[in-house]
Design a protein around this motif. Structure first.
Motif, mmCIF file in Angstrom:
data_model
loop_
_atom_site.group_PDB
_atom_site.id
_atom_site.type_symbol
_atom_site.label_atom_id
_atom_site.label_comp_id
_atom_site.label_asym_id
_atom_site.label_seq_id
_atom_site.Cartn_x
_atom_site.Cartn_y
_atom_site.Cartn_z
ATOM 1 N N ARG A 71 55.290 1.354 25.843
ATOM 2 C CA ARG A 71 56.037 0.203 25.364
ATOM 3 C C ARG A 71 56.830 0.439 24.076
ATOM 4 O O ARG A 71 57.566 -0.444 23.659
ATOM 5 C CB ARG A 71 55.087 -0.976 25.154
ATOM 6 C CG ARG A 71 54.514 -1.489 26.443
ATOM 7 C CD ARG A 71 55.626 -1.912 27.346
ATOM 8 N NE ARG A 71 55.126 -2.480 28.591
ATOM 9 C CZ ARG A 71 55.915 -2.790 29.590
ATOM 10 N NH1 ARG A 71 57.197 -2.588 29.512
ATOM 11 N NH2 ARG A 71 55.407 -3.291 30.690
ATOM 12 N N GLU A 72 56.703 1.568 23.435
ATOM 13 C CA GLU A 72 57.433 1.825 22.195
ATOM 14 C C GLU A 72 58.332 3.039 22.371
ATOM 15 O O GLU A 72 57.888 4.082 22.839
ATOM 16 C CB GLU A 72 56.450 2.063 21.041
ATOM 17 C CG GLU A 72 55.631 0.844 20.700
ATOM 18 C CD GLU A 72 54.701 1.094 19.540
ATOM 19 O OE1 GLU A 72 54.941 2.037 18.760
ATOM 20 O OE2 GLU A 72 53.710 0.344 19.422
ATOM 21 N N ARG A 73 59.573 2.889 21.966
ATOM 22 C CA ARG A 73 60.548 3.966 22.149
ATOM 23 C C ARG A 73 60.199 5.206 21.337
ATOM 24 O O ARG A 73 60.405 6.331 21.786
ATOM 25 C CB ARG A 73 61.945 3.484 21.772
ATOM 26 C CG ARG A 73 62.501 2.501 22.776
ATOM 27 C CD ARG A 73 63.889 2.118 22.422
ATOM 28 N NE ARG A 73 64.776 3.248 22.728
ATOM 29 C CZ ARG A 73 66.095 3.185 22.673
ATOM 30 N NH1 ARG A 73 66.684 2.073 22.331
ATOM 31 N NH2 ARG A 73 66.826 4.245 22.957
ATOM 32 N N LYS A 74 59.659 5.004 20.133
ATOM 33 C CA LYS A 74 59.321 6.180 19.313
ATOM 34 C C LYS A 74 58.183 6.979 19.932
ATOM 35 O O LYS A 74 58.127 8.203 19.809
ATOM 36 C CB LYS A 74 58.996 5.777 17.877
ATOM 37 C CG LYS A 74 57.737 4.991 17.711
ATOM 38 C CD LYS A 74 57.427 4.736 16.259
ATOM 39 C CE LYS A 74 56.046 4.109 16.164
ATOM 40 N NZ LYS A 74 55.527 4.137 14.832
ATOM 41 N N VAL A 75 57.272 6.313 20.641
ATOM 42 C CA VAL A 75 56.167 7.018 21.302
ATOM 43 C C VAL A 75 56.698 7.778 22.511
ATOM 44 O O VAL A 75 56.250 8.898 22.793
ATOM 45 C CB VAL A 75 55.044 6.035 21.683
ATOM 46 C CG1 VAL A 75 53.935 6.750 22.421
ATOM 47 C CG2 VAL A 75 54.497 5.353 20.447
ATOM 48 N N VAL A 76 57.682 7.198 23.217
ATOM 49 C CA VAL A 76 58.307 7.916 24.337
ATOM 50 C C VAL A 76 59.003 9.171 23.801
ATOM 51 O O VAL A 76 58.904 10.256 24.383
ATOM 52 C CB VAL A 76 59.308 7.005 25.085
ATOM 53 C CG1 VAL A 76 60.069 7.800 26.130
ATOM 54 C CG2 VAL A 76 58.584 5.846 25.731
ATOM 55 N N GLY A 77 59.692 9.030 22.667
ATOM 56 C CA GLY A 77 60.332 10.194 22.051
ATOM 57 C C GLY A 77 59.329 11.252 21.655
ATOM 58 O O GLY A 77 59.547 12.452 21.868
ATOM 59 N N LYS A 78 58.191 10.821 21.088
ATOM 60 C CA LYS A 78 57.152 11.778 20.703
ATOM 61 C C LYS A 78 56.586 12.487 21.929
ATOM 62 O O LYS A 78 56.322 13.691 21.891
ATOM 63 C CB LYS A 78 56.033 11.053 19.961
ATOM 64 C CG LYS A 78 54.904 11.963 19.529
ATOM 65 C CD LYS A 78 53.836 11.208 18.779
ATOM 66 C CE LYS A 78 52.726 12.155 18.375
ATOM 67 N NZ LYS A 78 51.643 11.466 17.662
ATOM 68 N N LEU A 79 56.430 11.745 23.028
ATOM 69 C CA LEU A 79 55.919 12.343 24.265
ATOM 70 C C LEU A 79 56.830 13.459 24.749
ATOM 71 O O LEU A 79 56.365 14.529 25.132
ATOM 72 C CB LEU A 79 55.777 11.272 25.344
ATOM 73 C CG LEU A 79 55.433 11.750 26.754
ATOM 74 C CD1 LEU A 79 54.055 12.374 26.778
ATOM 75 C CD2 LEU A 79 55.523 10.607 27.738
ATOM 76 N N PHE A 80 58.137 13.245 24.709
ATOM 77 C CA PHE A 80 59.068 14.219 25.268
ATOM 78 C C PHE A 80 59.450 15.319 24.280
ATOM 79 O O PHE A 80 59.818 16.410 24.708
ATOM 80 C CB PHE A 80 60.328 13.505 25.784
ATOM 81 C CG PHE A 80 60.094 12.849 27.107
ATOM 82 C CD1 PHE A 80 60.334 13.533 28.278
ATOM 83 C CD2 PHE A 80 59.591 11.561 27.182
ATOM 84 C CE1 PHE A 80 60.102 12.946 29.503
ATOM 85 C CE2 PHE A 80 59.353 10.964 28.405
ATOM 86 C CZ PHE A 80 59.612 11.662 29.562
ATOM 87 N N GLU A 81 59.387 15.061 22.966
ATOM 88 C CA GLU A 81 59.770 16.097 22.005
ATOM 89 C C GLU A 81 58.592 16.890 21.445
ATOM 90 O O GLU A 81 58.761 18.049 21.067
ATOM 91 C CB GLU A 81 60.560 15.483 20.846
ATOM 92 C CG GLU A 81 62.029 15.313 21.159
ATOM 93 C CD GLU A 81 62.414 13.846 21.293
ATOM 94 O OE1 GLU A 81 61.908 13.034 20.509
ATOM 95 O OE2 GLU A 81 63.199 13.524 22.190
ATOM 96 N N VAL A 82 57.405 16.275 21.362
ATOM 97 C CA VAL A 82 56.270 16.944 20.734
ATOM 98 C C VAL A 82 55.163 17.262 21.742
ATOM 99 O O VAL A 82 54.749 18.411 21.900
ATOM 100 C CB VAL A 82 55.703 16.073 19.584
ATOM 101 C CG1 VAL A 82 54.496 16.734 18.954
ATOM 102 C CG2 VAL A 82 56.768 15.796 18.548
ATOM 103 N N ILE A 83 54.685 16.243 22.436
ATOM 104 C CA ILE A 83 53.500 16.406 23.281
ATOM 105 C C ILE A 83 53.809 17.190 24.552
ATOM 106 O O ILE A 83 53.053 18.081 24.935
ATOM 107 C CB ILE A 83 52.890 15.023 23.603
ATOM 108 C CG1 ILE A 83 52.442 14.361 22.307
ATOM 109 C CG2 ILE A 83 51.733 15.156 24.568
ATOM 110 C CD1 ILE A 83 51.985 12.933 22.461
#
Length: 153
Positions: A71-83
């Motif tokens: 539900r949060e865009r920054k978490v989606v970004g973290k998923l695709f760039e970091v995790i």
């Protein structure tokens, strides 16, 4: 009867359960570690593994699919760039469940669910000696060390 129905109901109706899972996935990916009950963690593990697999794929369609759950865009970004890149070479098993003491109020079994940190290595370490010889060498070294201590006294 619930024949061939996968997943636990967790005492909630379907919309409440789906919302709870979305919130827990978002929190786990944001903080990389959360405390919850054992049953919730086992259900959460399924959803988180799917999200990390989407993060490993990394294309636009995978990002849109992950955005439907997270539900949060920054978490989606973290998923695709970091995790996602962190688990690029790992074939699965992205989470770890560690059991804690039971909760005081209702005696529910508590766990910590967290993302696995160490890098995965699929290579098998090979020694130049067979395992039996390695153990025998360690035993003889220990025996020599104990005999040296006895002579020194």
């Amino acid at each position: 009867m619930r024949h061939n129905k996968s997943g636990k109901r967790l005492g909630r109706n379907s919309s409440h359960r789906a919302a709870m899972m979305r919130n827990m996935v978002t929190s786990l990916l944001e903080h990389e570690k959360i405390t919850t009950t054992d049953a919730r963690a086992k259900e959460l593990r399924k959803v988180v593994d799917r999200m990390i697999t989407l993060g490993k794929r990394g294309d636009l369609h995978a990002r849109r699919q992950a955005s439907q759950v997270i539900r949060e865009r920054k978490v989606v970004g973290k998923l695709f760039e970091v995790i996602g890149p962190r688990f690029k070479d790992r074939p699965g098993g992205y989470t770890r469940i560690i059991k804690l003491a039971n909760r005081l109020g209702d005696n529910a079994s508590q766990v910590i669910i967290e993302l696995v940190e160490e890098e995965f290595s699929a290579k098998v370490r090979k020694t130049s000696q067979p395992a039996a010889e390695v153990v025998a060498a360690a035993v003889t070294e220990a025996a020599d060390a104990s005999s040296d201590e006895e002579t020194a006294e």
